[in-house]
Design an enzyme around this catalytic site. Sequence first.
Site, PDB file in Angstrom:
ATOM      1  N   LYS A 116       0.693  -1.317  -0.106  1.00  0.00           N
ATOM      2  CA  LYS A 116      -0.012  -0.015   0.020  1.00  0.00           C
ATOM      3  C   LYS A 116       0.894   1.449  -0.204  1.00  0.00           C
ATOM      4  CE  LYS A 116      -3.552  -2.725   0.113  1.00  0.00           C
ATOM      5  NZ  LYS A 116      -4.251  -2.961  -0.982  1.00  0.00           N
ATOM      6  N   GLU A 200      -1.929   7.296   8.561  1.00  0.00           N
ATOM      7  CA  GLU A 200      -2.346   8.320   7.450  1.00  0.00           C
ATOM      8  C   GLU A 200      -3.139   9.521   8.134  1.00  0.00           C
ATOM      9  OE1 GLU A 200      -2.929   6.146   3.357  1.00  0.00           O
ATOM     10  OE2 GLU A 200      -4.546   6.713   4.406  1.00  0.00           O
ATOM     11  N   HIS A 235     -15.400  -0.126   8.097  1.00  0.00           N
ATOM     12  CA  HIS A 235     -14.732  -0.066   6.890  1.00  0.00           C
ATOM     13  C   HIS A 235     -14.938  -1.308   5.936  1.00  0.00           C
ATOM     14  CE1 HIS A 235     -12.419   2.832   8.681  1.00  0.00           C
ATOM     15  NE2 HIS A 235     -12.275   2.071   9.553  1.00  0.00           N
ATOM     16  N   ARG A 292      -8.204  -6.738  -8.419  1.00  0.00           N
ATOM     17  CA  ARG A 292      -9.276  -8.004  -8.357  1.00  0.00           C
ATOM     18  C   ARG A 292     -10.651  -7.177  -9.009  1.00  0.00           C
ATOM     19  NH1 ARG A 292      -9.549  -6.279  -2.983  1.00  0.00           N
ATOM     20  NH2 ARG A 292     -11.584  -5.575  -2.675  1.00  0.00           N
TER      21      ARG A 292
END
Lengths: 499, 171
Positions: A116, A200, A235, A292
């Site tokens: 990531k 983040e 999430h 994907r």
Amino acid sequence: MFKKVLIANRGEIAVRVMRACRELGIRSVGVYSDADRPAPHVRYANEVYNVGAAPASESYLRIDKIVDVARRAGAEAVHPGYGFLAENADFAAACEDAALVFVGPAPATLRAAGDKQGARATMAAAGIPVIPGSPPELREDDAIARAAAEIGWPVMIKAAAGGGGKGMRVCARADDFAELLKHARSEARSAFGDDAVYVEKCIAGPRHVEFQILADAHGNVVHLHERECSIQRRHQKLVEESPSPALDDELRARMAQAALKAARAANYTNAGTIEFLLDADRNFYFLEVNARLQVEHPVTELVTGVDLVKEQLRIAAGEPLAFAQDDVKPRGAAIECRISAEDPDNNFYPATGTISRLRLPSGPGVRFDGGIAQGYEVPIYYDPLIAKLVVWAEDRPLAVERMSRALNEFVLDGVATTIPFHRWVMASEVFRKGEFDTSFVEKYFRPEASHAERQEKAAAVLCTILSHLRGAEAPAGTDGAGPATDAWRLAARRESVGE
Amino acid sequence: MMRYWTTIGSRTYELTVEGEGPSPAVTVDGEPCDIDYYEVARDAIYSLILDGNSAELWVRRDERGGYVVFVAGHTLAVSVEDERRRRIRELKGGAGEGEQAAAEVKAPMPAMVLDVLVAPGDEVAEGQGLCVVEAMKMENLMRAPRGGVVKEVKIEKGRGVSLGDVLVVIE
């Protein structure tokens, strides 16, 4: 085109991929674990092989066994679905080594997308806005804590190897950081076998908007517009739709250009998704590449008319895209509700049980993608997502009404599911206005008894008549009476002794 | 004519029923209703026309002798009391009132206990975390359903629990 394809997955997505295979005249090879012998995808496949014990780590995640089955069955390609091995570069490489075509991007692309932080750096270098965060070389708790303080609270703690919300934590102040970091690390370790995390900046009031990409092996890249996925809980996406009510044409065009740029920067092939966060001031930030087929791909299929699984297979077979960007003309609006075996009245805890009764919704504009059947016992070993209900209509308000109608037709008894939650979402004024962000569920959802006066009265009348008839069949006081009397007496006895 | 008290959630309807055919004479809360019911599938699916309003109802008995009804997307738990049963309950009524039963916090799913946050004798507030369990790769904080004193802790860190196992008892 391939003659035979192995589908390295289970449940609704295995059935979805097999459907595309069947329409393309491809024989489908399924795999199943010991727990999945009764599963519908086993019955849907043309050929099917056992790959091990119930836990995914002993079956659906066993690269060696799945590759071996594919070779022995004579499959030419392997479609991984989503989850399990879908974004596993080692699996894609193992397929290549066995002369099997992996239906997805190249191993190197998967590796880059799975990293990531590396992906973020690539995108930043390509000029795509990214969320400020800690650099990948920071590994120590103290250093990460300092970076978090520098970025400014609140921050998001994320698993470096992560995805799907696992190992993710929001931290609002320095005092909580150590504790939340520990939880995020332990969740990351158990989910991904790697406890590396990073932080983040937390975007306030964010919406989750993603763009569908198709890229062939000949350098053609198109986007198939966006999906709005802001209705989430912890999430995990619950409702997705296209188009996004948050975008106007100008913003949509800018984000689409960024998505195409991102796909090119990632050297992407096959179907993929570029995820963005959109803040309250309509700034967007690159989030990640999902390398994907997405769970929510049907909403894109319904608005664009493109069958994404067939396109994946065509691209994997080396065919060039049969259409250009200008040919992609989305029409109307589509909404997907994820039907999960989770109890919305009980904190969305995973539920198990046997589906004792099932009636699927149908009628105009309704699509059902499922891996369930009447008599099917939902196993505890896998993701609770059991089906997806998707509708299309001419515009968003009509799609919301259609989804409400379809949900009302849906009968699924024996297992708690998210169906009542979705009924609530469709009735919500905030949802209908389209003015929501990812905090919608947390902010507004409260489990409550349904209020439907007319239906309640009908149920009361019917049950009373049924009781009345049972009483008449087996009058109280007679011996050798039916079960109703026995139950009645038992209850009376129990009550009289004060149990 | 038989009288019934039929409860759905917090609402109790008072009904009378007379006759046994497809169109019995029924009153709901004193108002007569026009009824026609048809058994579509035995003990399972019924069509009911109530004052001209059509409803399809999927019905099954629950373990306690009540009914679970699916109607137009709603799932309703329905309990029906006749006069005798109601009288028994009323006679018994009051005996159990005032006492607050111990609250058992049960495992909502098969899971692994990651952490135990309370010990017997601890005073806990409603919503306070009792333990952390992990299932399906998600950590879940189990909270106290109400305030009280921890009477028993039936779990250990690192051990597995099955669905429905009692984790913590609060008094």
